[in-house]
Design a protein around this motif. Structure first.
Motif, PDB file in Angstrom:
ATOM      1  N   ALA A  41     -10.241 -26.816 -40.884  1.00 43.24           N
ATOM      2  CA  ALA A  41     -11.430 -26.980 -40.051  1.00 43.24           C
ATOM      3  C   ALA A  41     -11.060 -26.886 -38.573  1.00 43.24           C
ATOM      4  N   PRO A  42     -11.960 -26.363 -37.732  1.00 44.12           N
ATOM      5  CA  PRO A  42     -11.669 -26.297 -36.293  1.00 44.12           C
ATOM      6  C   PRO A  42     -11.539 -27.699 -35.710  1.00 44.12           C
ATOM      7  N   PRO A  43     -10.679 -27.879 -34.714  1.00 42.90           N
ATOM      8  CA  PRO A  43     -10.510 -29.217 -34.122  1.00 42.90           C
ATOM      9  C   PRO A  43     -11.766 -29.668 -33.399  1.00 42.90           C
ATOM     10  N   LEU A  44     -11.878 -30.962 -33.239  1.00 43.09           N
ATOM     11  CA  LEU A  44     -13.021 -31.535 -32.523  1.00 43.09           C
ATOM     12  C   LEU A  44     -12.912 -31.158 -31.048  1.00 43.09           C
ATOM     13  N   ALA A  45     -13.869 -30.403 -30.568  1.00 44.14           N
ATOM     14  CA  ALA A  45     -13.841 -29.915 -29.193  1.00 44.14           C
ATOM     15  C   ALA A  45     -14.337 -30.985 -28.229  1.00 44.14           C
ATOM     16  N   TRP A  46     -13.938 -30.850 -26.980  1.00 44.94           N
ATOM     17  CA  TRP A  46     -14.349 -31.803 -25.942  1.00 44.94           C
ATOM     18  C   TRP A  46     -15.877 -31.857 -25.838  1.00 44.94           C
ATOM     19  N   GLY A  47     -16.511 -30.702 -25.939  1.00 46.36           N
ATOM     20  CA  GLY A  47     -17.969 -30.673 -25.862  1.00 46.36           C
ATOM     21  C   GLY A  47     -18.630 -31.416 -27.012  1.00 46.36           C
ATOM     22  N   GLN A  48     -17.968 -31.479 -28.164  1.00 46.12           N
ATOM     23  CA  GLN A  48     -18.490 -32.252 -29.295  1.00 46.12           C
ATOM     24  C   GLN A  48     -18.243 -33.739 -29.109  1.00 46.12           C
ATOM     25  N   LEU A  49     -17.157 -34.063 -28.432  1.00 46.80           N
ATOM     26  CA  LEU A  49     -16.790 -35.460 -28.244  1.00 46.80           C
ATOM     27  C   LEU A  49     -17.632 -36.147 -27.175  1.00 46.80           C
ATOM     28  N   LEU A  50     -18.030 -35.419 -26.158  1.00 48.44           N
ATOM     29  CA  LEU A  50     -18.750 -36.040 -25.042  1.00 48.44           C
ATOM     30  C   LEU A  50     -20.006 -36.812 -25.474  1.00 48.44           C
ATOM     31  N   PRO A  51     -20.852 -36.262 -26.341  1.00 47.12           N
ATOM     32  CA  PRO A  51     -22.029 -37.050 -26.760  1.00 47.12           C
ATOM     33  C   PRO A  51     -21.634 -38.347 -27.479  1.00 47.12           C
ATOM     34  N   LEU A  52     -20.540 -38.318 -28.237  1.00 45.09           N
ATOM     35  CA  LEU A  52     -20.075 -39.526 -28.908  1.00 45.09           C
ATOM     36  C   LEU A  52     -19.571 -40.542 -27.889  1.00 45.09           C
ATOM     37  N   MET A  53     -18.898 -40.046 -26.855  1.00 47.47           N
ATOM     38  CA  MET A  53     -18.425 -40.937 -25.802  1.00 47.47           C
ATOM     39  C   MET A  53     -19.601 -41.572 -25.059  1.00 47.47           C
ATOM     40  N   ARG A  54     -20.624 -40.782 -24.834  1.00 51.18           N
ATOM     41  CA  ARG A  54     -21.806 -41.339 -24.157  1.00 51.18           C
ATOM     42  C   ARG A  54     -22.460 -42.409 -25.037  1.00 51.18           C
ATOM     43  N   GLY A  55     -22.498 -42.167 -26.338  1.00 52.91           N
ATOM     44  CA  GLY A  55     -23.035 -43.168 -27.251  1.00 52.91           C
ATOM     45  C   GLY A  55     -22.214 -44.451 -27.221  1.00 52.91           C
ATOM     46  N   PHE A  56     -20.894 -44.295 -27.156  1.00 47.23           N
ATOM     47  CA  PHE A  56     -20.011 -45.464 -27.031  1.00 47.23           C
ATOM     48  C   PHE A  56     -20.307 -46.216 -25.736  1.00 47.23           C
ATOM     49  N   PHE A  57     -20.427 -45.468 -24.633  1.00 50.74           N
ATOM     50  CA  PHE A  57     -20.636 -46.119 -23.340  1.00 50.74           C
ATOM     51  C   PHE A  57     -22.011 -46.772 -23.272  1.00 50.74           C
TER      52      PHE A  57
ATOM     53  N   ARG B  71     -15.223 -48.329 -33.442  1.00 50.92           N
ATOM     54  CA  ARG B  71     -15.275 -48.032 -34.881  1.00 50.92           C
ATOM     55  C   ARG B  71     -16.528 -47.231 -35.219  1.00 50.92           C
ATOM     56  N   ASP B  72     -17.642 -47.637 -34.628  1.00 54.23           N
ATOM     57  CA  ASP B  72     -18.901 -46.944 -34.888  1.00 54.23           C
ATOM     58  C   ASP B  72     -18.797 -45.472 -34.536  1.00 54.23           C
ATOM     59  N   VAL B  73     -18.247 -45.174 -33.370  1.00 55.29           N
ATOM     60  CA  VAL B  73     -18.173 -43.791 -32.908  1.00 55.29           C
ATOM     61  C   VAL B  73     -17.154 -42.989 -33.720  1.00 55.29           C
ATOM     62  N   LEU B  74     -15.976 -43.545 -33.945  1.00 55.69           N
ATOM     63  CA  LEU B  74     -14.924 -42.797 -34.638  1.00 55.69           C
ATOM     64  C   LEU B  74     -15.297 -42.510 -36.086  1.00 55.69           C
ATOM     65  N   THR B  75     -15.996 -43.428 -36.740  1.00 56.94           N
ATOM     66  CA  THR B  75     -16.370 -43.171 -38.128  1.00 56.94           C
ATOM     67  C   THR B  75     -17.478 -42.138 -38.234  1.00 56.94           C
ATOM     68  N   ARG B  76     -18.196 -41.893 -37.166  1.00 54.80           N
ATOM     69  CA  ARG B  76     -19.211 -40.837 -37.175  1.00 54.80           C
ATOM     70  C   ARG B  76     -18.555 -39.449 -37.229  1.00 54.80           C
ATOM     71  N   VAL B  77     -17.321 -39.346 -36.736  1.00 57.72           N
ATOM     72  CA  VAL B  77     -16.628 -38.054 -36.732  1.00 57.72           C
ATOM     73  C   VAL B  77     -16.277 -37.632 -38.153  1.00 57.72           C
ATOM     74  N   GLY B  78     -15.833 -38.585 -38.977  1.00 57.01           N
ATOM     75  CA  GLY B  78     -15.529 -38.293 -40.368  1.00 57.01           C
ATOM     76  C   GLY B  78     -14.046 -38.377 -40.684  1.00 57.01           C
ATOM     77  N   GLY B  79     -13.752 -38.414 -41.991  1.00 49.99           N
ATOM     78  CA  GLY B  79     -12.376 -38.406 -42.470  1.00 49.99           C
ATOM     79  C   GLY B  79     -11.787 -39.771 -42.756  1.00 49.99           C
ATOM     80  N   ILE B  80     -12.479 -40.849 -42.374  1.00 56.98           N
ATOM     81  CA  ILE B  80     -11.945 -42.203 -42.521  1.00 56.98           C
ATOM     82  C   ILE B  80     -12.504 -42.834 -43.792  1.00 56.98           C
ATOM     83  N   ASP B  81     -11.623 -43.397 -44.609  1.00 61.64           N
ATOM     84  CA  ASP B  81     -12.053 -44.066 -45.843  1.00 61.64           C
ATOM     85  C   ASP B  81     -12.446 -45.514 -45.619  1.00 61.64           C
ATOM     86  N   ARG B  82     -11.763 -46.182 -44.685  1.00 59.70           N
ATOM     87  CA  ARG B  82     -11.977 -47.628 -44.522  1.00 59.70           C
ATOM     88  C   ARG B  82     -11.493 -48.044 -43.143  1.00 59.70           C
ATOM     89  N   CYS B  83     -12.123 -49.052 -42.594  1.00 57.04           N
ATOM     90  CA  CYS B  83     -11.697 -49.641 -41.328  1.00 57.04           C
ATOM     91  C   CYS B  83     -11.245 -51.083 -41.567  1.00 57.04           C
TER      92      CYS B  83
END
Length: 318
Positions: free
Chosen positions: A234-250, A10-22
């Motif tokens: 808006a441009p889609p979330l690229a793999w290179g943008q996602l990797l730092p978030l994945m590392r934060g999750f891990f 939840r922490d990582v996905l909400t950092r991306v944006g677009g979510i109103d509530r979890c």
């Protein structure tokens, strides 16, 4: 989503944006009053104002079948300050249903009413109360009866997963059947189930007539999905943008999860990401036999950047 979409994701996905509530994964209520540490372990956002680090409010979800025990636990949970309380009448897991939790209660609308009513009375009047349901247990013959019981009990919002328990998670989701629920009750109805892409989201809206959608596995597979629904241009979330978030999750996983389970948590997410990212497919196939968290971290994310040197200036008295 127990075992998948927990507070770390939840922490990582909400950092991306677009979510109103979890909504949290469910907290199982049986025959005892849970200590606060159970609530805060599953919903640690309770320790930070009921919100994720990105500021997205989180409703805490309860699952159980005893009205009195559910009400007592809801009152204790409410005192910890969640953004709302959600009740689970949708879980299809056999072990949960066997113990009279989740979707099996959709055959007992009277009991559902009693549970919702007891919880509503037990929590502050201003605290939102929502309910998650499926279309039914083995069939959808009592869908409207259950929805009416929930609303009569005091639920202010219904999230409807557009399948029965018998359907499990097999496609398709029957979004058109949600329309009858929306027309039958005077509260907000949220469509849920099998929303993987913006096209799925549009079809779910059109067929259900609902303006609100709940995303589950589709958001795990494509962390940019909610943002794409908010801003299609808006441009889609690229793999290179996602990797730092994945590392934060891990990094969180490696701090909070037992060592033997750490690699599995990251590979579980990679497995879902394969649906949307070719890079995830390549990484999953390359790393699926790696069970060392340290090795997995290095092979997927690369070496850690060396810390910047600390420069000191010698001080001389003048």
């Amino acid at each position: 989503m127990e075992g998948l979409l927990d507070h770390m994701l939840r922490d990582v996905l909400t950092r991306v944006g677009g979510i109103d509530r979890c909504v949290s994964e469910f907290i199982r209520i049986t025959d005892m009053l849970m200590p606060n540490r159970v609530f805060t372990r599953i919903v640690p956002e309770l320790l930070q104002g009921g919100r994720t680090a990105a500021g997205v409010p989180v409703r805490a979800q309860l699952l159980g079948s005893d009205p009195v025990c559910m009400a007592e636990n809801a009152a204790k949970l409410a005192a910890l300050g969640p953004a709302g309380i959600d009740l689970n009448f949708g879980c299809p897991a056999k072990c949960v249903n066997r113990h009279r939790g989740g979707a099996v209660l959709l055959d007992e609308p009277e009991l559902i009413h009693d549970i919702v009513s007891a919880v509503r009375r037990a929590i502050p009047a201003e605290m939102p109360l929502s309910v998650k349901m499926r279309l039914g247990y083995m069939d959808s013959s009592r869908t409207l009866e259950c929805a009416a019981a929930m609303v009569a009990g005091g639920a202010e919002e219904l999230v409807v997963h557009a399948r029965t328990k018998a359907d499990g998670y097999k496609p398709p989701a029957y979004w058109d059947r949600i329309a009858a629920v929306r027309e039958a009750v005077p509260v907000t109805v949220v469509a849920n189930g099998e929303i993987w892409t913006p096209a799925d989201a549009e079809n779910a809206r059109l067929q259900s007539g609902c303006n609100a959608l709940m995303l589950g596995r589709g958001m795990v597979a494509n962390p940019g999905l909610a943002l794409a629904l908010r801003a299609p241009e808006a441009p889609p979330l690229a793999w290179g943008q996602l990797l730092p978030l994945m590392r934060g999750f891990f990094d969180q996983v490696r701090r909070k999860v037992a060592h033997r389970h750490q690699a599995g948590r990251l590979k579980q997410w990679l497995h879902y990401l394969r649906r949307h990212y070719a890079e995830a497919e390549e990484a999953y196939l390359r790393l699926r036999t790696v069970n060392s968290p340290e090795e997995l971290d290095l092979l997927l994310f690369g070496p850690r950047a060396a810390p910047a040197p600390v420069l000191e200036i010698e001080h001389h008295e003048i």
